[in-house]
Design an enzyme around this catalytic site. Structure first.
Site, PDB file in Angstrom:
ATOM      1  N   ALA A  65       2.785  11.694  -0.629  1.00 37.94           N
ATOM      2  CA  ALA A  65       2.531  12.805   0.385  1.00 37.94           C
ATOM      3  C   ALA A  65       2.414  11.793   1.827  1.00 37.94           C
ATOM      4  CB  ALA A  65       1.544  13.839   0.142  1.00 37.94           C
ATOM      5  N   GLU A 111       5.080  12.501  -8.372  1.00 37.39           N
ATOM      6  CA  GLU A 111       4.931  13.821  -8.971  1.00 37.39           C
ATOM      7  C   GLU A 111       6.183  14.635  -8.817  1.00 37.39           C
ATOM      8  OE1 GLU A 111       1.463  14.680  -6.125  1.00 37.39           O
ATOM      9  OE2 GLU A 111       0.444  15.223  -8.155  1.00 37.39           O
ATOM     10  N   GLU A 131      -4.073   8.609  -5.645  1.00 39.46           N
ATOM     11  CA  GLU A 131      -5.028   9.595  -4.719  1.00 39.46           C
ATOM     12  C   GLU A 131      -6.412   9.213  -4.808  1.00 39.46           C
ATOM     13  OE1 GLU A 131      -2.386  10.446  -6.943  1.00 39.46           O
ATOM     14  OE2 GLU A 131      -1.227  11.798  -5.775  1.00 39.46           O
TER      15      GLU A 131
HETATM   16  N1  CO8 Z   1       1.895   8.557   4.128  1.00 36.93           N
HETATM   17  C1  CO8 Z   1       2.366   8.103   5.480  1.00 36.93           C
HETATM   18  N2  CO8 Z   1       2.612   7.137   5.657  1.00 36.93           N
HETATM   19  C2  CO8 Z   1       3.034   5.953   4.704  1.00 36.93           C
HETATM   20  C3  CO8 Z   1       2.597   6.219   3.541  1.00 36.93           C
HETATM   21  C4  CO8 Z   1       2.284   7.646   3.036  1.00 36.93           C
HETATM   22  N3  CO8 Z   1       1.950   7.929   1.558  1.00 36.93           N
HETATM   23  N4  CO8 Z   1       2.930   5.175   2.760  1.00 36.93           N
HETATM   24  C5  CO8 Z   1       3.483   4.307   3.504  1.00 36.93           C
HETATM   25  N5  CO8 Z   1       3.280   4.863   4.906  1.00 36.93           N
HETATM   26  C6  CO8 Z   1       3.758   4.290   6.047  1.00 36.93           C
HETATM   27  C7  CO8 Z   1       2.768   3.196   6.369  1.00 36.93           C
HETATM   28  O1  CO8 Z   1       1.742   3.701   7.082  1.00 36.93           O
HETATM   29  C8  CO8 Z   1       3.529   2.277   7.373  1.00 36.93           C
HETATM   30  O2  CO8 Z   1       3.737   2.798   8.624  1.00 36.93           O
HETATM   31  P1  CO8 Z   1       3.286   2.178  10.154  1.00 36.93           P
HETATM   32  O3  CO8 Z   1       4.461   0.977  10.047  1.00 36.93           O
HETATM   33  O4  CO8 Z   1       3.685   3.271  10.881  1.00 36.93           O
HETATM   34  O5  CO8 Z   1       2.084   1.840   9.890  1.00 36.93           O
HETATM   35  C9  CO8 Z   1       5.155   2.187   6.549  1.00 36.93           C
HETATM   36  O6  CO8 Z   1       4.921   3.397   5.901  1.00 36.93           O
HETATM   37  C10 CO8 Z   1       5.194   1.028   5.800  1.00 36.93           C
HETATM   38  O7  CO8 Z   1       4.047   0.915   4.846  1.00 36.93           O
HETATM   39  P2  CO8 Z   1       3.348  -0.435   4.664  1.00 36.93           P
HETATM   40  O8  CO8 Z   1       3.170  -1.164   5.868  1.00 36.93           O
HETATM   41  O9  CO8 Z   1       1.955   0.148   4.249  1.00 36.93           O
HETATM   42  O10 CO8 Z   1       4.190  -1.249   3.708  1.00 36.93           O
HETATM   43  P3  CO8 Z   1       3.565  -2.254   2.628  1.00 36.93           P
HETATM   44  O11 CO8 Z   1       4.946  -2.743   1.967  1.00 36.93           O
HETATM   45  O12 CO8 Z   1       2.448  -3.168   3.184  1.00 36.93           O
HETATM   46  O13 CO8 Z   1       2.654  -1.407   1.394  1.00 36.93           O
HETATM   47  C11 CO8 Z   1       2.667   0.796  -0.010  1.00 36.93           C
HETATM   48  C12 CO8 Z   1       3.420  -0.340   0.870  1.00 36.93           C
HETATM   49  C13 CO8 Z   1       1.775  -0.042  -1.030  1.00 36.93           C
HETATM   50  C14 CO8 Z   1       3.445   1.694  -0.718  1.00 36.93           C
HETATM   51  C15 CO8 Z   1       1.458   1.231   1.126  1.00 36.93           C
HETATM   52  O14 CO8 Z   1       2.165   1.787   2.215  1.00 36.93           O
HETATM   53  C16 CO8 Z   1       0.598   2.328   0.344  1.00 36.93           C
HETATM   54  O15 CO8 Z   1      -0.387   2.270  -0.298  1.00 36.93           O
HETATM   55  N6  CO8 Z   1       0.972   3.425   0.969  1.00 36.93           N
HETATM   56  C17 CO8 Z   1       0.293   4.736   0.488  1.00 36.93           C
HETATM   57  C18 CO8 Z   1       0.697   5.030  -0.923  1.00 36.93           C
HETATM   58  C19 CO8 Z   1      -0.298   6.338  -1.607  1.00 36.93           C
HETATM   59  O16 CO8 Z   1      -1.411   6.187  -1.529  1.00 36.93           O
HETATM   60  N7  CO8 Z   1       0.432   7.488  -1.694  1.00 36.93           N
HETATM   61  C20 CO8 Z   1      -0.253   8.626  -2.275  1.00 36.93           C
HETATM   62  C21 CO8 Z   1      -0.367   9.591  -0.877  1.00 36.93           C
HETATM   63  S1  CO8 Z   1      -1.509  10.921  -1.633  1.00 36.93           S
HETATM   64  C22 CO8 Z   1      -0.306  11.962  -2.386  1.00 36.93           C
HETATM   65  O17 CO8 Z   1       0.807  11.857  -2.478  1.00 36.93           O
HETATM   66  C23 CO8 Z   1      -0.594  13.149  -3.364  1.00 36.93           C
HETATM   67  C24 CO8 Z   1      -0.767  14.402  -2.516  1.00 36.93           C
HETATM   68  C25 CO8 Z   1      -2.205  15.058  -2.638  1.00 36.93           C
HETATM   69  C26 CO8 Z   1      -2.856  14.452  -1.316  1.00 36.93           C
HETATM   70  C27 CO8 Z   1      -2.329  14.955  -0.052  1.00 36.93           C
HETATM   71  C28 CO8 Z   1      -2.684  14.136   1.124  1.00 36.93           C
HETATM   72  C29 CO8 Z   1      -1.863  13.098   1.514  1.00 36.93           C
END
Ligand code: CO8
Length: 257
Positions: A65, A111, A131
């Protein structure tokens, strides 16, 4: 129909939805989810479509998300709006839904993947419910669908640590249906989906309902549901055609009736 965060296309009897927000690794914002739901409704209502494929990019199916969009939310707002409930429409598609997953399938991405019926993963796929690392928990079915798919021990491991799992482990645990080389992912998904789409839609939709019933009911009720649905298929012309084609050693021509 024009979309901002997804692309759609039709290949044979298969409807494709490709998540297309590369700058955010296909993070699922509200607009993207509503576009997915809209596209699924369109394919669901189209009699020429027998199966739908949901996919992302080489790098990410979906990295969850949209954390940035959700970060400022309050409890009253999430409760009153029933935040994430709109995602359920994906699981309610009656036609079979195939996920073709490469790269990250994290949080909400994982999910949504688990709402699909057949999950084909590239060797590059990585899965997590991370999460817990951002102070929340899965909210779009993660704790429930993962526990049903792979059992309590592994679900607790994944949800409580937020660790990433590779495609080989996911296949070993039964989370995904098959793992293929990344270069073959889309062709494999199309072949599987076309194979489903050329069957009788009455059969494939009844099978989806019956399998999903297994997660909602007792064994005896589920068996009764299956048996009665099986009986009902003998009222279809596709049953007559399918069995006649077998006897006559020819390919069946199903007409969804
Ligand atoms: N939300 C928003 N932006 C994201 C997300 C995300 N989930 N994942 C990646 N991005 C964005 C980054 O912020 C980045 O943007 P910017 O260049 O503007 O900073 C761009 O995508 C590229 O990402 P990275 O630079 O971080 O790329 P890496 O190759 O270094 O890392 C990862 C890749 C490991 C996937 C890393 O981006 C990461 O950890 N992302 C988050 C993963 C995460 O925690 N997902 C779960 C989110 S919560 C959820 O899905 C459940 C719903 C319940 C909660 C609701 C609230 C969210």
């Amino acid at each position: 129909m024009a979309y901002d965060f997804i692309q759609t296309r039709v290949a044979g009897r298969v409807g494709w939805i490709t998540l297309d927000r590369p700058e955010a690794l296909n993070a699922l914002n509200a607009a993207m989810v509503s576009e997915i739901v809209r596209a699924l409704a369109g394919f669901g209502a189209d009699p020429d479509i027998g199966c739908v494929v949901l996919t992302g990019s080489d790098r990410a199916f979906a990295a969850g998300a949209d954390i940035k969009e959700a970060a400022g939310r309050s409890y009253p707002e999430t409760f009153l709006e029933n935040f994430l409930a709109s995602w359920d429409a994906i699981a309610h598609l009656r036609k079979p839904l195939v996920a073709a997953v490469a790269g990250y399938a994290l949080g909400g991405g994982c999910e949504i993947m688990m709402m699909c019926d057949v999950i084909i993963a590239a060797e590059t796929a990585r899965f997590a419910l991370p999460e817990v690392k951002i102070g929340v928990m899965p909210g779009a079915g993660g704790t429930q669908r993962l526990a049903r798919a792979i059992g309590k021990a592994k679900t607790m491991d994944l949800c409580l640590t937020g660790r990433m799992m590779d495609a080989a482990e996911a296949e070993r645990l039964g989370l995904v249906s098959r793992v293929v080389p990344a270069s073959e992912l889309l062709a494999e998904a199309q072949a599987v989906a076309e194979g489903i789409a050329t069957k009788s839609r009455i059969s494939t939709m009844a099978i989806k309902e019956a399998v999903n019933r297994a997660f909602e009911t007792s064994l005896s009720e589920g068996l009764l549901f299956e048996r009665r649905t099986f009986h009902a298929l003998f009222a279809t012309q596709d049953q007559k055609e399918g069995m006649a084609a077998f006897v006559e050693k020819r390919a069946p021509q199903f007409r969804d009736m």
